[in-house]
Design a protein around this motif. Structure first.
Motif, PDB file in Angstrom:
ATOM      1  N   PHE A  74      37.133 -36.708  41.167  1.00  0.00           N
ATOM      2  CA  PHE A  74      36.358 -37.697  40.421  1.00  0.00           C
ATOM      3  C   PHE A  74      35.344 -38.410  41.302  1.00  0.00           C
ATOM      4  O   PHE A  74      34.246 -38.742  40.839  1.00  0.00           O
ATOM      5  CB  PHE A  74      37.279 -38.680  39.694  1.00  0.00           C
ATOM      6  N   ASN A  75      35.668 -38.633  42.566  1.00  0.00           N
ATOM      7  CA  ASN A  75      34.676 -39.216  43.474  1.00  0.00           C
ATOM      8  C   ASN A  75      33.471 -38.298  43.603  1.00  0.00           C
ATOM      9  O   ASN A  75      32.328 -38.741  43.482  1.00  0.00           O
ATOM     10  CB  ASN A  75      35.295 -39.484  44.849  1.00  0.00           C
ATOM     11  N   ALA A  76      33.713 -37.016  43.834  1.00  0.00           N
ATOM     12  CA  ALA A  76      32.613 -36.061  43.983  1.00  0.00           C
ATOM     13  C   ALA A  76      31.811 -35.935  42.688  1.00  0.00           C
ATOM     14  O   ALA A  76      30.571 -35.872  42.721  1.00  0.00           O
ATOM     15  CB  ALA A  76      33.162 -34.705  44.406  1.00  0.00           C
ATOM     16  N   ALA A  77      32.508 -35.904  41.551  1.00  0.00           N
ATOM     17  CA  ALA A  77      31.817 -35.752  40.262  1.00  0.00           C
ATOM     18  C   ALA A  77      30.932 -36.951  39.952  1.00  0.00           C
ATOM     19  O   ALA A  77      29.775 -36.788  39.527  1.00  0.00           O
ATOM     20  CB  ALA A  77      32.843 -35.542  39.150  1.00  0.00           C
ATOM     21  N   LEU A  78      31.434 -38.154  40.162  1.00  0.00           N
ATOM     22  CA  LEU A  78      30.634 -39.356  39.885  1.00  0.00           C
ATOM     23  C   LEU A  78      29.423 -39.450  40.805  1.00  0.00           C
ATOM     24  O   LEU A  78      28.329 -39.797  40.370  1.00  0.00           O
ATOM     25  CB  LEU A  78      31.487 -40.615  40.016  1.00  0.00           C
TER      26      LEU A  78
ATOM     27  N   ARG B 244      41.300 -47.941  34.519  1.00  0.00           N
ATOM     28  CA  ARG B 244      42.120 -46.739  34.671  1.00  0.00           C
ATOM     29  C   ARG B 244      41.868 -45.770  33.520  1.00  0.00           C
ATOM     30  O   ARG B 244      41.753 -46.176  32.371  1.00  0.00           O
ATOM     31  CB  ARG B 244      43.601 -47.113  34.679  1.00  0.00           C
ATOM     32  N   LEU B 245      41.811 -44.488  33.861  1.00  0.00           N
ATOM     33  CA  LEU B 245      41.652 -43.445  32.852  1.00  0.00           C
ATOM     34  C   LEU B 245      42.859 -42.527  32.876  1.00  0.00           C
ATOM     35  O   LEU B 245      43.354 -42.162  33.945  1.00  0.00           O
ATOM     36  CB  LEU B 245      40.404 -42.601  33.127  1.00  0.00           C
ATOM     37  N   HIS B 246      43.304 -42.147  31.695  1.00  0.00           N
ATOM     38  CA  HIS B 246      44.376 -41.161  31.551  1.00  0.00           C
ATOM     39  C   HIS B 246      43.712 -39.792  31.563  1.00  0.00           C
ATOM     40  O   HIS B 246      42.769 -39.541  30.814  1.00  0.00           O
ATOM     41  CB  HIS B 246      45.113 -41.396  30.230  1.00  0.00           C
TER      42      HIS B 246
ATOM     43  N   ALA C 125      34.585 -46.389  35.488  1.00  0.00           N
ATOM     44  CA  ALA C 125      35.594 -45.722  34.644  1.00  0.00           C
ATOM     45  C   ALA C 125      34.951 -45.225  33.357  1.00  0.00           C
ATOM     46  O   ALA C 125      35.171 -44.087  32.923  1.00  0.00           O
ATOM     47  CB  ALA C 125      36.751 -46.670  34.335  1.00  0.00           C
ATOM     48  N   THR C 126      34.113 -46.048  32.758  1.00  0.00           N
ATOM     49  CA  THR C 126      33.432 -45.671  31.527  1.00  0.00           C
ATOM     50  C   THR C 126      32.452 -44.515  31.777  1.00  0.00           C
ATOM     51  O   THR C 126      32.319 -43.624  30.947  1.00  0.00           O
ATOM     52  CB  THR C 126      32.679 -46.885  30.946  1.00  0.00           C
ATOM     53  N   SER C 127      31.812 -44.513  32.942  1.00  0.00           N
ATOM     54  CA  SER C 127      30.876 -43.436  33.287  1.00  0.00           C
ATOM     55  C   SER C 127      31.554 -42.077  33.324  1.00  0.00           C
ATOM     56  O   SER C 127      30.926 -41.052  33.050  1.00  0.00           O
ATOM     57  CB  SER C 127      30.225 -43.706  34.641  1.00  0.00           C
ATOM     58  N   CYS C 128      32.832 -42.047  33.654  1.00  0.00           N
ATOM     59  CA  CYS C 128      33.550 -40.775  33.705  1.00  0.00           C
ATOM     60  C   CYS C 128      33.616 -40.113  32.339  1.00  0.00           C
ATOM     61  O   CYS C 128      33.744 -38.894  32.246  1.00  0.00           O
ATOM     62  CB  CYS C 128      34.973 -40.982  34.227  1.00  0.00           C
ATOM     63  N   LEU C 129      33.529 -40.889  31.293  1.00  0.00           N
ATOM     64  CA  LEU C 129      33.563 -40.325  29.951  1.00  0.00           C
ATOM     65  C   LEU C 129      32.326 -39.491  29.669  1.00  0.00           C
ATOM     66  O   LEU C 129      32.325 -38.671  28.750  1.00  0.00           O
ATOM     67  CB  LEU C 129      33.712 -41.437  28.911  1.00  0.00           C
ATOM     68  N   ALA C 130      31.274 -39.687  30.456  1.00  0.00           N
ATOM     69  CA  ALA C 130      30.034 -38.920  30.274  1.00  0.00           C
ATOM     70  C   ALA C 130      30.063 -37.605  31.054  1.00  0.00           C
ATOM     71  O   ALA C 130      29.146 -36.787  30.916  1.00  0.00           O
ATOM     72  CB  ALA C 130      28.838 -39.754  30.728  1.00  0.00           C
ATOM     73  N   LEU C 131      31.080 -37.388  31.872  1.00  0.00           N
ATOM     74  CA  LEU C 131      31.148 -36.154  32.670  1.00  0.00           C
ATOM     75  C   LEU C 131      31.490 -34.967  31.811  1.00  0.00           C
ATOM     76  O   LEU C 131      32.185 -35.030  30.864  1.00  0.00           O
ATOM     77  CB  LEU C 131      32.172 -36.296  33.800  1.00  0.00           C
TER      78      LEU C 131
END
Length: 87
Positions: free
Chosen positions: A40-44, A19-21, A81-87
């Motif tokens: 977030f689905n589209a971005a990933l 989970r990400l805040h 979840a960790t990959s989202c930090l690279a967005l």
């Protein structure tokens, strides 16, 4: 594959790590948890940061705080979840 009961237990144990805040969300624009999850689905997927070996969307749940200033997005895996930090 792992038995369903074991798989569900692993998902429960790893939930906090998946989970990400998400803070500083715009207010007064009608933002919903479903919209946050779709974003977030589209971005990933567009950044090719999702796990292509799994079916379905990377973000499996999203919720907003009562005032809509923040939210939480839950992903299928810790890696996504960790990959989202690279967005």
């Amino acid at each position: 594959p792992a038995p369903p009961a074991l798989q569900q237990n692993v998902m429960g144990l790893s939930r906090r790590a998946r989970r990400l805040h998400i803070g500083n969300l715009p207010q007064g624009v009608g933002l919903t948890g479903e919209m946050l999850k779709s974003f977030f689905n589209a971005a990933l997927v567009s950044a090719n940061l999702h796990d292509t070996s799994k079916e379905g969307d990377p973000a499996i749940d999203a919720m907003l705080g009562t005032e809509g200033k923040f939210g939480f997005v839950e992903f299928r895996t810790i890696a996504e979840a960790t990959s989202c930090l690279a967005l």
